[in-house]
Design an enzyme around this catalytic site. Sequence first.
Site, short mmCIF file in Angstrom:
data_model
loop_
_atom_site.label_atom_id
_atom_site.label_comp_id
_atom_site.label_asym_id
_atom_site.label_seq_id
_atom_site.Cartn_x
_atom_site.Cartn_y
_atom_site.Cartn_z
N THR A 35 0.83 -1.21 0.00
CA THR A 35 0.00 0.00 0.00
C THR A 35 0.86 1.25 0.00
OG1 THR A 35 -1.72 -1.18 1.23
CG2 THR A 35 -1.83 1.23 1.25
N SER A 82 32.74 22.79 19.60
CA SER A 82 33.06 21.45 20.11
C SER A 82 32.51 21.33 21.53
CB SER A 82 34.57 21.24 20.10
OG SER A 82 35.09 21.36 18.80
N LYS A 117 26.90 9.50 23.30
CA LYS A 117 27.56 10.32 22.27
C LYS A 117 27.76 9.45 21.03
CE LYS A 117 31.54 13.34 21.50
NZ LYS A 117 32.05 12.68 20.29
N LYS A 286 24.28 17.77 29.60
CA LYS A 286 23.91 19.15 29.29
C LYS A 286 23.03 19.70 30.41
CE LYS A 286 22.25 17.74 25.30
NZ LYS A 286 21.65 17.64 23.95
#
Length: 669
Positions: A35, A82, A117, A286
């Site tokens: 489909t 970076s 990472k 973070k």
Amino acid sequence: MGKDIKDEILSLRDAIKKWDREYYVDSSPTVGDVTYDKALLRLQYLENRYPEYKTLDSPTLKFGSDLLNDFKEVEHSYPILSLDKAYDVKELLLWVEKMSLEGSNLGFDMGISAEPKIDGCSIVLYYKDGILEKALTRGDGRFGNNVIENVRTIKNVPLCIGERVELVLRGEIYITKKDFLKINHTLDDSYINARNLTSGILRRINSREVVNFPLDIFVYDILYSSLELNTNHDAFDKLKHFGFKLNPFCKFFCGKNLGENIINYVKEIEEQRERFEYEIDGVVLKVDDFRLRDVLGYTSHHPKWSIAYKFESLRAVSKVIDIVVQVGRSGKITPVANIEKVLIAGAFITSASLHNQDYIDSIGLNVKDVVAISRRGDVIPAVELVVEKLSVGNFKIPNYCPSCKKSLIKEGAHLFCVNIHCPLKIMGHIKYFCSKKCMNIVGLSEKTIEFLFNMNFISSEIDLYTFDFDRLIGLKGFNFKRVNKLKRSIEESKNRPFKKLLLAMGIKDLGINTILLLINNNLNSFDAISLLCQDNKNALVKLLDIKGIGERIAFNIIRAFNDKIILDKFNFFKGLGFKMQEDSINCVVDSSFLFGKKFCITGSFDEYPRHVLIDKITKKGAIFNSSVSRYLDFLLVGKSPGLKLKKANNLGIKILSLFDIKNLVNLDD
């Protein structure tokens, strides 16, 4: 008739987008392959027949195109930085404690987002009015190549996100370990690891070929959003709603035992590393709150609110077959161990640098020894130690250059060839000159340069612009098409900015950051620098006045611009019409009120997006700082300012509005 066709196209497009989301994001498909394929082929047929109804968010773009890409170099709207790095858990814990303390002092409840990472290829996705507008590689952090035609073929990259918003996102494109081994086996020129294969696929000039490769992507950061987003985990919820693929191992931490919980998570990911279907080389942390990120700010290298914990390098055992001595363009002598091929962290390793004689002696190495090999940072092959000593004594680097046979001199721990006529040094200079970071002469690979040099067709960078490349037609590997492409690339290199030519000259200690310092201090042309350096004493005073330039760098600049060989090269390029001055758009204006002023921005502005405003002010000679400190000259304040305003007031920093700036200087000239 026209309306019926348009309605059918819109209906097919909406259905396919819905099915894509169900399959790739929700993992709960509601239709079968037959489909889906039938609808996609019908849509492709209609769009080809009625191209006026084709749009940039059409699912048919996932098929790719036979048009050749030119991968134009485009400036990033935001610097692509970076990450700061930690190599042990104590270092990581100190960072978490530091962030918690700074957050607490500023009145924030600390939360930290963590995720694996991915070891892939970085990409920056730009969405305008909800439609994918461009996709840039990281490049040098300031400029990247637009590979949008190829990125559109990746199924997990939404071409349209359903809302008229602007987004700038960072992601990592990758290929699974299983697919890497399967594909690499079929290629004539195999790749050393999955990341290199991904990069090679992403840079193919025909996107119709790219669609055949199983590239995938994880989006992991928002650089800009026109939406009101306050935290990373809120942003991720929104991105998931838009159809982006996020790493399922992302986790949010807050509250008590923050550091301990994060360390346990990191250890758990590292223990499971080999079970991941894709290569990972660490964990990224973070700060979760975007407002706190704004206050913490950035260095010129990395955001202060994020850090990457790098896993310990995986090791394997191999045998040293031979040790060869290489000569770099600076004359530096580097011993390299050739080893029996071994697989480490998804890459086949056949050689590793031994650095210098001191390093060889410290591990007691010679040919035939069995050694432990690692990839430091999962990138650089290294001989860590001798596992089994099968030789007598240590390898000794000869006291003469392997290329020109001249005696070597020792500077610190390293040996150098100082012969300016050394063939390998000259060839190294030519390779550097042609490299992507310098003149970016596409098609002049290191192997091609070695061939031209060894055949005595070229003996310096100058010869690239005087040699008759038509002489190559008919030689093995050089047909008419390839030679014409080489000639075109060499001609195009004449239009590179002056800063690229200055970098390409390979002057000791004159890297791109030092070059930008010169440009921002009115030394933005060959004539300006060479004229200054005619008076050594005055030049030294002037150069040492520039923050960031010390005695060694200053002496090397003065020495270079009094070197006849270097000056002759500059004058040759000048005669060919090379740019010998930075374009005015990149140069500072000495008379401007803003010249040399350090500034920061907080809040929003009706007249300009923030990144455009920053660009306009820096082009007047001001220096942008991402965070507030006592070294700031002024803070530019817009609507709804953040905590930067409070910090600036506490430090007694001058506060200016956009109206104030425009009264002092014309930003639009």
